[in-house]
Design a protein around this motif. Sequence first.
Motif, mmCIF file in Angstrom:
data_model
loop_
_atom_site.group_PDB
_atom_site.id
_atom_site.type_symbol
_atom_site.label_atom_id
_atom_site.label_comp_id
_atom_site.label_asym_id
_atom_site.label_seq_id
_atom_site.Cartn_x
_atom_site.Cartn_y
_atom_site.Cartn_z
ATOM 1 N N GLY A 6 43.800 44.600 29.107
ATOM 2 C CA GLY A 6 44.173 44.427 27.706
ATOM 3 C C GLY A 6 45.428 45.165 27.291
ATOM 4 N N GLY A 7 46.048 45.895 28.214
ATOM 5 C CA GLY A 7 47.326 46.560 27.930
ATOM 6 C C GLY A 7 48.284 46.258 29.054
ATOM 7 N N GLU A 8 48.652 44.974 29.204
ATOM 8 C CA GLU A 8 49.283 44.492 30.439
ATOM 9 C C GLU A 8 50.771 44.206 30.271
ATOM 10 N N VAL A 9 51.516 44.522 31.324
ATOM 11 C CA VAL A 9 52.926 44.155 31.413
ATOM 12 C C VAL A 9 53.055 43.247 32.634
ATOM 13 N N LEU A 10 53.436 42.008 32.402
ATOM 14 C CA LEU A 10 53.509 41.008 33.457
ATOM 15 C C LEU A 10 54.935 40.513 33.608
ATOM 16 N N VAL A 11 55.325 40.232 34.842
ATOM 17 C CA VAL A 11 56.481 39.377 35.079
ATOM 18 C C VAL A 11 55.885 38.017 35.406
ATOM 19 N N ALA A 12 56.162 37.036 34.558
ATOM 20 C CA ALA A 12 55.428 35.772 34.667
ATOM 21 C C ALA A 12 56.324 34.582 34.392
ATOM 22 N N ASP A 13 56.028 33.490 35.093
ATOM 23 C CA ASP A 13 56.441 32.164 34.655
ATOM 24 C C ASP A 13 55.158 31.351 34.543
ATOM 25 N N TYR A 14 55.264 30.035 34.457
ATOM 26 C CA TYR A 14 54.046 29.251 34.308
ATOM 27 C C TYR A 14 53.239 29.186 35.598
ATOM 28 N N ASP A 15 53.907 29.292 36.749
ATOM 29 C CA ASP A 15 53.220 29.111 38.029
ATOM 30 C C ASP A 15 52.500 30.353 38.517
ATOM 31 N N ALA A 16 52.980 31.519 38.150
ATOM 32 C CA ALA A 16 52.418 32.733 38.718
ATOM 33 C C ALA A 16 52.756 33.921 37.834
ATOM 34 N N PHE A 17 52.071 35.030 38.095
ATOM 35 C CA PHE A 17 52.422 36.265 37.404
ATOM 36 C C PHE A 17 52.222 37.444 38.343
ATOM 37 N N GLU A 18 52.927 38.495 38.012
ATOM 38 C CA GLU A 18 52.783 39.756 38.735
ATOM 39 C C GLU A 18 52.502 40.845 37.706
ATOM 40 N N ARG A 19 51.448 41.562 37.933
ATOM 41 C CA ARG A 19 51.109 42.662 37.023
ATOM 42 C C ARG A 19 51.918 43.886 37.449
ATOM 43 N N ILE A 20 52.938 44.204 36.679
ATOM 44 C CA ILE A 20 53.840 45.289 37.093
ATOM 45 C C ILE A 20 53.589 46.579 36.325
ATOM 46 N N GLY A 21 52.687 46.532 35.358
ATOM 47 C CA GLY A 21 52.378 47.740 34.617
ATOM 48 C C GLY A 21 51.186 47.518 33.710
ATOM 49 N N HIS A 22 50.555 48.609 33.307
ATOM 50 C CA HIS A 22 49.436 48.503 32.371
ATOM 51 C C HIS A 22 49.112 49.863 31.807
ATOM 52 N N LEU A 23 48.344 49.859 30.746
ATOM 53 C CA LEU A 23 47.829 51.093 30.176
ATOM 54 C C LEU A 23 46.849 51.706 31.172
ATOM 55 N N ARG A 24 46.923 53.008 31.307
ATOM 56 C CA ARG A 24 46.046 53.681 32.272
ATOM 57 C C ARG A 24 44.576 53.402 31.964
ATOM 58 N N TYR A 25 43.814 53.169 33.027
ATOM 59 C CA TYR A 25 42.388 52.886 32.855
ATOM 60 C C TYR A 25 41.670 54.080 32.214
ATOM 61 N N VAL A 26 40.709 53.709 31.370
ATOM 62 C CA VAL A 26 39.803 54.685 30.792
ATOM 63 C C VAL A 26 38.424 54.042 30.807
ATOM 64 N N ARG A 27 37.383 54.830 30.767
ATOM 65 C CA ARG A 27 36.043 54.269 30.822
ATOM 66 C C ARG A 27 35.606 53.710 29.467
ATOM 67 N N LEU A 28 35.007 52.534 29.528
ATOM 68 C CA LEU A 28 34.484 51.850 28.346
ATOM 69 C C LEU A 28 32.983 52.104 28.308
ATOM 70 N N PRO A 29 32.531 53.089 27.525
ATOM 71 C CA PRO A 29 31.120 53.490 27.588
ATOM 72 C C PRO A 29 30.199 52.499 26.878
#
Length: 803
Positions: free
Chosen positions: A550-573
């Motif tokens: 839910g905090g994603e930075v993608l390099v994307a076109d319509y055919d594919a995407f690469e997740r190149i960054g995101h918000l650091r994981y935290v636990r969802l209690p």
Amino acid sequence: MLTERDRHRRRVVVHGLVQGVGFRPFVYALAREAGLSGQVHNCSDGVEVEVEGPTPALEAFVASLRPRAPSMARIVAIDVTEVEVRGGSEFEIGLSDSAPPGRTLVSPDIATCPDCLSELADPASRYYRHPFVSCTNCGPRFTVVRGLPYDRPNTTMADLPLCAPCSAAYAEPGDRRFHAQTIACPQCGPVLSLVRPGLADVTGQDAVAESRRLLSAGAVLAVKGIGGYHLACDASAEQAVATLRKRKGRGDKPFAVMVADLPTARQIVHVSPAEAGLLADHRRPVVLLDQRRQRPPGAPAVSASVAPGRTELGVMLAYTGLHHLLFGLSGDQPSPRVLVMTSGNLAGEPIVIDDGAARERLVALVDAWLVHDRPIRIPCDDSVVRMAGGIELPVRRSRGFAPMPISLPFAVRPALAVGGDLKNTFCLAEGHYAWMSAHVGDMDDWATLQAFDAAVEQLATITSVRPELVVADRHPGYRSTAWARRATRSPSPLHRGPAEQGAHPQLGLVQHHHAHVAAAMAENGHPPGEPVVGFAFDGTGYGNDGAVWGGEVLVADYDAFERIGHLRYVRLPGGDAAVRNPCRMALSHLHSARIGWDPAIPSVAACRPEELTVLERQVRTGLGCSPTSSMGRLFDAVSSLAGVCHRIDYEAEAAMLFEAAARPAIDGCPDPYAFSVVSGVEGLLADPAPVLAAVVADVLAGVGAARIAARFHLAVAGLVLDLAEHVRARRGLDTVALSGGVFLNAALTTLCVKGLQQRGFRVLRHRLVPPSDAGIALGQIAVAARRDSSSHGITTTEGRADD
């Protein structure tokens, strides 16, 4: 005198939104003006004209079609072919084509036009006080259509025969109601009735007068409208609003209100010129506007219970004759000047459209029913919009917008995308068009699933799309995805592929955040093969690693995407329990940032001792927790830390209240918080720990919530700018797409767009579909159904094809 050699005949097929908008009468008048003979009729592809006369007149006729077309028409293409001369001296409107369905566009429902409103208030008019007054320029369209072409027998008006005067108007070329399919008057219906338990029904004008009296006395009414029932009460009456809120189990979720006109709206909210245009245009959406703190003398009151704790108020103008009659005409007894108008449904269910269901399901909510005998074919809630940076930002795209298609920058094969489970809308597409449905709702209720079935059937009927592909989210637990799987396993005329193949449609699964980014790309006409930097910020989305993204930075076109960054994981209690209790999310973030749970922190103080004990064990051990990178949950957490909202009654309540707190303090705020960005194994990690530490320090120092909220919004905008710059430096990409429910936040969106544009980025933001899950069906289509994509865009993180 013309000889046969001087005459020519041409067949002209006009494609686009040309049915139900007065296009045939316009063509009739244009042809008669030019002295041409022939005829015009609705056909399966739009409107077909055969027109005959001298060549110069024919050319002038065709050249005039676009610039002189009715204001509601949308011409997509005009095909002209030479045909055999037939002779004749008259031009007429012919019968509609009964050929198999082709491709035409159905108009959305249109607010009552000024001409009809004048007749509504004119005692000399036979439409005086007629709640259902309409003409070729206004009235219901989408919600009454049963099939194509758009003629009265194919609408829910079919069982209401025209009286002699209406028949004459319908047949008279010079009349504004010439071939108006929803034409009606007091003699030929529909009929309005007020139904009250234990009392005789009241009909006609008496029903409206008694309804006004009941509303003035504090009653709650179910009012049947164009796309479903509303629940209505006097917005100035605290007791009436509180009663409605309690009966509906609404919590603190704001109600929308309706006023008769723009001057009244200006008395209760601030209205910019752009917002005035939104309020008053033919779509009549609910517009989110800042409430006036000090109202002018004589302004109507609005109860604090209408929008508790909110600085904004959702306002719409009356859009039917019935609405205007509820506010009263000259000579009527005083009636409420502001009405609560909220969807007529039980919490979690779709808006009610059936009269019997309204009597059964709304019985515990209302004191009376104001009904009529024109059936509603399909539910269509009020649309909701707001302005962000001077540009329209859709929140809910429904009445007035659906089913207007969205042009795609490439051709797609026939496909149905079923969207997500929250704020569901679906999308049918073929060729260069995508038709988004009206708002369906949250797919966690049987009634909503039934409404989904009916809406798919109706939209498929009026678009003639027979899907070869059904596309869904990759989330294994989504009800929409389960629906898609069932649809591809059982034979159905609606969902099959080409008839000669007898094949079931294929199933395609698209990652949630890829669909978000692709939706922003598609609605902005972004071409294939050109990657963008996509920021997909929302509350929940199923990640390819099984985590809650839910905090994603993608390099994307319509055919594919690469997740190149995101918000650091935290636990969802506790999963959904953490969503409903932002204070729990705040404590999880504090634990992850290694910040102690000081009892003076509002989030800690909001939790009971036993709750703290359980939470401490959960976040320490990971028991009952899922990892999440959600930006939406971070907004919730900081909202709680600042003391704004600890428990929510409706989705995104904490984040909305936090935005409201930030807006007056953003301008001139000199010291934003700052995230830490580091390179990790999974790409760039945006660490909120420094932000959280600064928030806690401000809270303990007594800094107000508004200042904290402003600093946080500026920090998130700064993070977007920094990450975009980072990717541009390494990948050379200068186009950024912003999508996901977090970008419903107008303050954040405005900050991001302005900052990115100042740094030379091209920004793809949402203007046509909501950035929330209400828009992802468009992205699912764009990813999975593109004709020239060998993988059909169904991708994993690495971009491999995956069905």
